[in-house]
Design a protein around this motif. Sequence first.
Motif, PDB file in Angstrom:
ATOM      1  N   LEU A   1      24.355 -12.039  73.467  1.00  0.00           N
ATOM      2  CA  LEU A   1      24.391 -11.368  74.771  1.00  0.00           C
ATOM      3  C   LEU A   1      23.488 -10.142  74.826  1.00  0.00           C
ATOM      4  CD1 LEU A   1      28.247 -11.592  75.392  1.00  0.00           C
ATOM      5  CD2 LEU A   1      26.489 -13.246  76.083  1.00  0.00           C
ATOM      6  N   PHE A   2      22.364 -10.209  74.111  1.00  0.00           N
ATOM      7  CA  PHE A   2      21.413  -9.100  74.063  1.00  0.00           C
ATOM      8  C   PHE A   2      20.495  -9.168  75.283  1.00  0.00           C
ATOM      9  CE2 PHE A   2      17.611  -6.862  72.656  1.00  0.00           C
ATOM     10  CZ  PHE A   2      18.147  -5.755  72.012  1.00  0.00           C
ATOM     11  N   THR A   3      20.473  -8.104  76.083  1.00  0.00           N
ATOM     12  CA  THR A   3      19.755  -8.091  77.356  1.00  0.00           C
ATOM     13  C   THR A   3      18.700  -6.983  77.399  1.00  0.00           C
ATOM     14  OG1 THR A   3      21.287  -6.501  78.355  1.00  0.00           O
ATOM     15  CG2 THR A   3      21.873  -8.868  78.515  1.00  0.00           C
ATOM     16  N   GLU A   4      17.950  -6.946  78.493  1.00  0.00           N
ATOM     17  CA  GLU A   4      16.999  -5.856  78.705  1.00  0.00           C
ATOM     18  C   GLU A   4      17.720  -4.512  78.773  1.00  0.00           C
ATOM     19  OE1 GLU A   4      14.280  -6.458  81.958  1.00  0.00           O
ATOM     20  OE2 GLU A   4      13.703  -8.446  81.211  1.00  0.00           O
ATOM     21  N   GLU A   5      18.916  -4.500  79.311  1.00  0.00           N
ATOM     22  CA  GLU A   5      19.717  -3.273  79.360  1.00  0.00           C
ATOM     23  C   GLU A   5      20.036  -2.792  77.939  1.00  0.00           C
ATOM     24  OE1 GLU A   5      21.156  -0.103  81.390  1.00  0.00           O
ATOM     25  OE2 GLU A   5      20.063  -1.803  82.258  1.00  0.00           O
ATOM     26  N   ASP A   6      20.293  -3.733  77.040  1.00  0.00           N
ATOM     27  CA  ASP A   6      20.525  -3.366  75.639  1.00  0.00           C
ATOM     28  C   ASP A   6      19.267  -2.755  75.027  1.00  0.00           C
ATOM     29  OD1 ASP A   6      23.272  -4.192  75.246  1.00  0.00           O
ATOM     30  OD2 ASP A   6      22.549  -6.255  75.413  1.00  0.00           O
ATOM     31  N   GLU A   7      18.111  -3.283  75.377  1.00  0.00           N
ATOM     32  CA  GLU A   7      16.854  -2.701  74.882  1.00  0.00           C
ATOM     33  C   GLU A   7      16.746  -1.242  75.311  1.00  0.00           C
ATOM     34  OE1 GLU A   7      13.445  -5.064  75.984  1.00  0.00           O
ATOM     35  OE2 GLU A   7      14.400  -6.910  75.301  1.00  0.00           O
ATOM     36  N   LYS A   8      17.049  -0.961  76.556  1.00  0.00           N
ATOM     37  CA  LYS A   8      17.003   0.423  77.065  1.00  0.00           C
ATOM     38  C   LYS A   8      18.015   1.295  76.327  1.00  0.00           C
ATOM     39  CE  LYS A   8      15.645  -1.074  81.653  1.00  0.00           C
ATOM     40  NZ  LYS A   8      16.147  -1.354  82.999  1.00  0.00           N
ATOM     41  N   ASN A   9      19.209   0.756  76.134  1.00  0.00           N
ATOM     42  CA  ASN A   9      20.241   1.530  75.443  1.00  0.00           C
ATOM     43  C   ASN A   9      19.908   1.747  73.975  1.00  0.00           C
ATOM     44  OD1 ASN A   9      22.207   2.227  77.476  1.00  0.00           O
ATOM     45  ND2 ASN A   9      22.540   0.033  77.680  1.00  0.00           N
ATOM     46  N   LEU A  10      19.232   0.810  73.356  1.00  0.00           N
ATOM     47  CA  LEU A  10      18.785   1.009  71.969  1.00  0.00           C
ATOM     48  C   LEU A  10      17.734   2.104  71.885  1.00  0.00           C
ATOM     49  CD1 LEU A  10      18.465  -2.457  70.195  1.00  0.00           C
ATOM     50  CD2 LEU A  10      19.873  -0.518  69.514  1.00  0.00           C
ATOM     51  N   ARG A  11      16.810   2.118  72.835  1.00  0.00           N
ATOM     52  CA  ARG A  11      15.792   3.191  72.845  1.00  0.00           C
ATOM     53  C   ARG A  11      16.473   4.557  73.002  1.00  0.00           C
ATOM     54  NH1 ARG A  11      12.854  -0.832  75.437  1.00  0.00           N
ATOM     55  NH2 ARG A  11      13.324  -0.051  77.518  1.00  0.00           N
ATOM     56  N   LEU A  12      17.472   4.625  73.882  1.00  0.00           N
ATOM     57  CA  LEU A  12      18.233   5.874  74.026  1.00  0.00           C
ATOM     58  C   LEU A  12      18.941   6.206  72.714  1.00  0.00           C
ATOM     59  CD1 LEU A  12      19.252   8.215  75.738  1.00  0.00           C
ATOM     60  CD2 LEU A  12      21.076   6.698  76.591  1.00  0.00           C
ATOM     61  N   ALA A  13      19.539   5.217  72.078  1.00  0.00           N
ATOM     62  CA  ALA A  13      20.182   5.438  70.784  1.00  0.00           C
ATOM     63  C   ALA A  13      19.174   5.971  69.765  1.00  0.00           C
ATOM     64  CB  ALA A  13      20.827   4.146  70.276  1.00  0.00           C
ATOM     65  N   GLY A  14      17.966   5.448  69.797  1.00  0.00           N
ATOM     66  CA  GLY A  14      16.917   5.938  68.897  1.00  0.00           C
ATOM     67  C   GLY A  14      16.633   7.413  69.112  1.00  0.00           C
ATOM     68  N   GLU A  15      16.635   7.842  70.375  1.00  0.00           N
ATOM     69  CA  GLU A  15      16.442   9.264  70.681  1.00  0.00           C
ATOM     70  C   GLU A  15      17.605  10.089  70.139  1.00  0.00           C
ATOM     71  OE1 GLU A  15      13.929  11.123  72.173  1.00  0.00           O
ATOM     72  OE2 GLU A  15      12.829   9.265  71.758  1.00  0.00           O
ATOM     73  N   VAL A  16      18.802   9.581  70.317  1.00  0.00           N
ATOM     74  CA  VAL A  16      20.003  10.284  69.864  1.00  0.00           C
ATOM     75  C   VAL A  16      20.046  10.365  68.331  1.00  0.00           C
ATOM     76  CG1 VAL A  16      22.537  10.116  69.749  1.00  0.00           C
ATOM     77  CG2 VAL A  16      21.355   9.733  71.927  1.00  0.00           C
ATOM     78  N   LEU A  17      19.620   9.297  67.666  1.00  0.00           N
ATOM     79  CA  LEU A  17      19.774   9.211  66.206  1.00  0.00           C
ATOM     80  C   LEU A  17      18.607   9.787  65.418  1.00  0.00           C
ATOM     81  CD1 LEU A  17      21.200   5.569  66.010  1.00  0.00           C
ATOM     82  CD2 LEU A  17      22.497   7.716  65.937  1.00  0.00           C
ATOM     83  N   LYS A  18      17.445   9.961  66.048  1.00  0.00           N
ATOM     84  CA  LYS A  18      16.231  10.280  65.277  1.00  0.00           C
ATOM     85  C   LYS A  18      16.336  11.528  64.415  1.00  0.00           C
ATOM     86  CE  LYS A  18      13.685  12.532  69.006  1.00  0.00           C
ATOM     87  NZ  LYS A  18      12.559  12.406  69.905  1.00  0.00           N
ATOM     88  N   ASP A  19      17.088  12.532  64.841  1.00  0.00           N
ATOM     89  CA  ASP A  19      17.223  13.729  64.005  1.00  0.00           C
ATOM     90  C   ASP A  19      18.524  13.726  63.196  1.00  0.00           C
ATOM     91  OD1 ASP A  19      18.981  14.187  66.091  1.00  0.00           O
ATOM     92  OD2 ASP A  19      18.303  16.234  66.484  1.00  0.00           O
TER      93      ASP A  19
END
Length: 192
Positions: free
Chosen positions: A31-49
Amino acid sequence: MEKDIKGYAYGQVGQSPVSIADLELLKKTVLFTEEDEKNLRLAGEVLKDQTNEILDLWYGFVGGNEHLVHYFSKNGQPNMDYLTAVRARFEQWIMDLCNKPYDQTWLNYQHEIALRHHSSKKNKTDNVDTVPIIHYRYMVAFIFPITATIKGFLTKKGHNVETVEAMYSAWFKAVTLTVILWTYPYINKNEF
């Protein structure tokens, strides 16, 4: 991120035997969607530091369990250079999971990671002498700790509960998807 990481060969590895069409069906199945892609990118911002703290937690879990640290050991002795080299790639994996497009290059690198866990290439990247394979059962079992432990980190930037849940769900789907791909070498021909 993508600093000079020993053994990190994104975009420089062979072709995955899993096709893009197969990847799309797997994405559909989890059930991986384009919305999940956006949320993963946001997660990347949150997790990067926070990647160092994440890895401290994960490495503490591995190091605190003899049956897991075994995979980085020879005759009961952990190879600290090996653990350090893997840690740098694991840190980059967090960012790749969140930010890289799931295209042919990404698919190819997932297969490379698969081979590095399997007896096909285990130990070769770092030229070490440790146990020759990470057993399949722990590959799949690790989905839970890698997923469950990330939620606390996703909450640290002040996002609302709904956004945190969306990032967490996307992370869980992405981790499940990658571990499925990492199990390819363990499955008999024509059974994957």
